[in-house]
Write an enzyme that holds these catalytic residues in place. Structure first.
Site, PDB file in Angstrom:
ATOM      1  N   SER A   1       3.246  21.564  14.603  1.00  0.00           N
ATOM      2  CA  SER A   1       2.310  22.553  15.163  1.00  0.00           C
ATOM      3  C   SER A   1       2.836  23.064  16.495  1.00  0.00           C
ATOM      4  CB  SER A   1       0.933  21.924  15.386  1.00  0.00           C
ATOM      5  OG  SER A   1       0.188  22.761  16.248  1.00  0.00           O
TER       6      SER A   1
ATOM      7  N   HIS B   1       3.423  24.935  11.476  1.00  0.00           N
ATOM      8  CA  HIS B   1       1.962  25.059  11.528  1.00  0.00           C
ATOM      9  C   HIS B   1       1.589  25.883  12.760  1.00  0.00           C
ATOM     10  CE1 HIS B   1      -2.131  23.646  10.578  1.00  0.00           C
ATOM     11  NE2 HIS B   1      -2.308  23.514  11.883  1.00  0.00           N
TER      12      HIS B   1
ATOM     13  N   ASP C   1      -1.484  27.429  14.943  1.00  0.00           N
ATOM     14  CA  ASP C   1      -2.912  27.286  15.227  1.00  0.00           C
ATOM     15  C   ASP C   1      -3.453  28.483  15.989  1.00  0.00           C
ATOM     16  OD1 ASP C   1      -3.589  24.622  14.225  1.00  0.00           O
ATOM     17  OD2 ASP C   1      -2.183  23.880  15.740  1.00  0.00           O
TER      18      ASP C   1
ATOM     19  N   MET D   1      -6.744  30.177  17.620  1.00  0.00           N
ATOM     20  CA  MET D   1      -8.094  29.820  18.086  1.00  0.00           C
ATOM     21  C   MET D   1      -8.733  30.997  18.812  1.00  0.00           C
ATOM     22  SD  MET D   1      -7.216  26.145  19.734  1.00  0.00           S
ATOM     23  CE  MET D   1      -6.366  24.869  18.788  1.00  0.00           C
TER      24      MET D   1
ATOM     25  N   HIS E   1      -3.174  28.365  10.552  1.00  0.00           N
ATOM     26  CA  HIS E   1      -4.477  27.681  10.554  1.00  0.00           C
ATOM     27  C   HIS E   1      -5.428  28.483  11.448  1.00  0.00           C
ATOM     28  CE1 HIS E   1      -6.750  23.747  11.864  1.00  0.00           C
ATOM     29  NE2 HIS E   1      -7.509  24.542  11.142  1.00  0.00           N
TER      30      HIS E   1
ATOM     31  N   MET F   1      -8.628  29.011  13.244  1.00  0.00           N
ATOM     32  CA  MET F   1      -9.861  28.421  13.779  1.00  0.00           C
ATOM     33  C   MET F   1     -10.632  29.554  14.449  1.00  0.00           C
ATOM     34  SD  MET F   1      -8.104  24.946  15.113  1.00  0.00           S
ATOM     35  CE  MET F   1      -6.492  25.703  15.003  1.00  0.00           C
TER      36      MET F   1
ATOM     37  N   MET G   1      -9.329  18.001   8.683  1.00  0.00           N
ATOM     38  CA  MET G   1      -9.108  17.843  10.128  1.00  0.00           C
ATOM     39  C   MET G   1      -9.424  16.399  10.509  1.00  0.00           C
ATOM     40  SD  MET G   1      -7.961  20.611  11.426  1.00  0.00           S
ATOM     41  CE  MET G   1      -8.033  20.067  13.136  1.00  0.00           C
TER      42      MET G   1
ATOM     43  N   GLY H   1      -9.670  22.455  17.979  1.00  0.00           N
ATOM     44  CA  GLY H   1      -9.776  23.122  19.278  1.00  0.00           C
ATOM     45  C   GLY H   1      -8.683  22.756  20.259  1.00  0.00           C
ATOM     46  N   PHE H   2      -8.170  21.529  20.155  1.00  0.00           N
ATOM     47  CA  PHE H   2      -7.169  21.104  21.131  1.00  0.00           C
ATOM     48  C   PHE H   2      -6.135  20.182  20.480  1.00  0.00           C
ATOM     49  CE2 PHE H   2     -11.202  21.787  23.259  1.00  0.00           C
ATOM     50  CZ  PHE H   2     -10.839  22.687  24.263  1.00  0.00           C
ATOM     51  N   GLY H   3      -4.906  20.275  20.972  1.00  0.00           N
ATOM     52  CA  GLY H   3      -3.874  19.329  20.553  1.00  0.00           C
ATOM     53  C   GLY H   3      -4.009  18.051  21.379  1.00  0.00           C
ATOM     54  N   GLY H   4      -3.260  17.051  21.001  1.00  0.00           N
ATOM     55  CA  GLY H   4      -3.171  15.832  21.800  1.00  0.00           C
ATOM     56  C   GLY H   4      -4.385  14.922  21.759  1.00  0.00           C
TER      57      GLY H   4
ATOM     58  N   ASP I   1      -4.467  17.159   9.657  1.00  0.00           N
ATOM     59  CA  ASP I   1      -4.126  17.798  10.934  1.00  0.00           C
ATOM     60  C   ASP I   1      -4.941  17.190  12.070  1.00  0.00           C
ATOM     61  OD1 ASP I   1      -3.452  19.551  12.976  1.00  0.00           O
ATOM     62  OD2 ASP I   1      -4.481  21.284  12.104  1.00  0.00           O
ATOM     63  N   GLY I   2      -4.222  16.658  13.056  1.00  0.00           N
ATOM     64  CA  GLY I   2      -4.869  16.196  14.278  1.00  0.00           C
ATOM     65  C   GLY I   2      -4.613  14.738  14.604  1.00  0.00           C
ATOM     66  N   GLY I   3      -3.942  14.520  15.731  1.00  0.00           N
ATOM     67  CA  GLY I   3      -3.751  13.154  16.225  1.00  0.00           C
ATOM     68  C   GLY I   3      -2.772  12.316  15.428  1.00  0.00           C
TER      69      GLY I   3
HETATM   70  C1  DX5 Z   1      -6.191  21.222  16.538  1.00  0.00           C
HETATM   71  C2  DX5 Z   1      -5.056  21.894  15.812  1.00  0.00           C
HETATM   72  C3  DX5 Z   1      -3.933  20.972  15.483  1.00  0.00           C
HETATM   73  C4  DX5 Z   1      -3.205  20.464  16.705  1.00  0.00           C
HETATM   74  C5  DX5 Z   1      -2.454  19.224  16.352  1.00  0.00           C
HETATM   75  O1  DX5 Z   1      -7.273  22.064  16.628  1.00  0.00           O
HETATM   76  O2  DX5 Z   1      -5.510  22.432  14.591  1.00  0.00           O
HETATM   77  O3  DX5 Z   1      -3.020  21.584  14.591  1.00  0.00           O
HETATM   78  O4  DX5 Z   1      -2.312  21.411  17.211  1.00  0.00           O
HETATM   79  O5  DX5 Z   1      -1.943  18.698  17.522  1.00  0.00           O
HETATM   80  P1  DX5 Z   1      -1.679  17.144  17.699  1.00  0.00           P
HETATM   81  O6  DX5 Z   1      -0.708  16.744  16.620  1.00  0.00           O
HETATM   82  O7  DX5 Z   1      -1.121  17.045  19.077  1.00  0.00           O
HETATM   83  O8  DX5 Z   1      -3.010  16.448  17.538  1.00  0.00           O
HETATM   84 ZN    ZN Z   2      -4.000  23.057  13.044  1.00  0.00          ZN
END
Ligand code: DX5
Ligand code: ZN
Length: 218
Positions: free
Chosen positions: A7, A32, A34, A36, A65, A67, A136, A141-144, A174-176
């Site tokens: 991503s 990927h 994202d 938003m 993706h 959002m 999900m 909404g956020f990475g990390g 997707d996520g974490g």
């Molecule tokens: C979250 C995104 C994810 C995100 C994943 O809303 O859809 O794709 O970028 O990031 P990590 O792998 O850091 O959780």
């Molecule tokens: Zn995503």
């Protein structure tokens, strides 16, 4: 075949092109992306101009993706920007069949996503019409963020269903996702795994190789 989809939300946008070349060099086939809108999710990321720009230099599969609320309004524009597949959230569409139809009409792969609080039953009526379901594993909404373990039960549930019905669709998570939990994610039944921070933080090529290794040995 299992797929790792880095991503770019976690990339360094100052050198985005170089970083995308690295994930390709490390063997990735998907990217990927994202998007938003600050409405469906609290944050705003980027949109069509960025996708258009990276499309010029990349032949990776662009897994976009969305959002965003009522994504049906923008399908043509995302196709024109270079998307190969578009995933929308069931929670963000007032007319899911129409949204799927609009994506397919553009010749794109269609994914349907569920946020952590949305049950599997929300995608079941449409599962025969889409190419991918995205579970999900964090609140979008956020990475990390940290993966919410309970969401993997939905992955197992969907994998059983896909198998019992003999469906030809991908199951994305997707996520974490990290090196420590990616094995678990695959064991739960995912065949397509998104990773942002785990790919782009530090040595990209080394990270991709390690994650891919863990996928293969799960
Ligand atoms: C979250 C995104 C994810 C995100 C994943 O809303 O859809 O794709 O970028 O990031 P990590 O792998 O850091 O959780
Ligand atoms: Zn995503």
């Amino acid at each position: 075949m299992n797929i790792l989809a880095p991503s770019i939300l976690a990339a360094d946008f100052n050198i985005l092109g170089e970083q995308i070349e690295k994930v390709k060099k490390a063997g990735c086939k998907w990217l990927h992306i994202d998007v938003m809108d600050g409405n469906f999710v609290p944050s705003i990321s980027f949109g069509m101009p960025v996708i258009k720009s990276i499309r010029k230099k990349s032949d990776l599969f662009f897994d976009v993706h969305l959002m965003i609320d009522e994504p049906v309004r923008y399908i043509k524009e995302f196709k024109a920007s270079g998307a190969d597949g578009i995933t929308v959230h069931v929670e963000a569409c007032s007319d899911i069949p129409e949204t799927i139809r609009a994506i397919k009409e553009e010749g794109l792969k269609c994914g349907l996503s569920i946020s952590p609080d949305t049950p599997v039953s929300a995608v079941l009526p449409y599962i025969h019409d889409c190419d991918m379901v995205l579970v999900m594993t964090v609140h979008p909404g956020f990475g990390g963020q940290k993966l919410i373990p309970e969401t993997l039960d939905k992955v197992s549930e969907l994998r059983k269903l896909i198998q019992s019905e003999g469906l030809d669709i991908r199951l994305e998570v997707d996520g974490g996702v990290t090196e420590d939990n990616i094995g678990q994610v695959i064991k739960a039944g995912a065949d397509t795994v998104v990773a942002g921070t785990a790919v782009f933080k530090g040595d990209i090529i080394k990270n991709v190789k390690e994650l891919t290794n863990k996928i293969e040995n799960a």
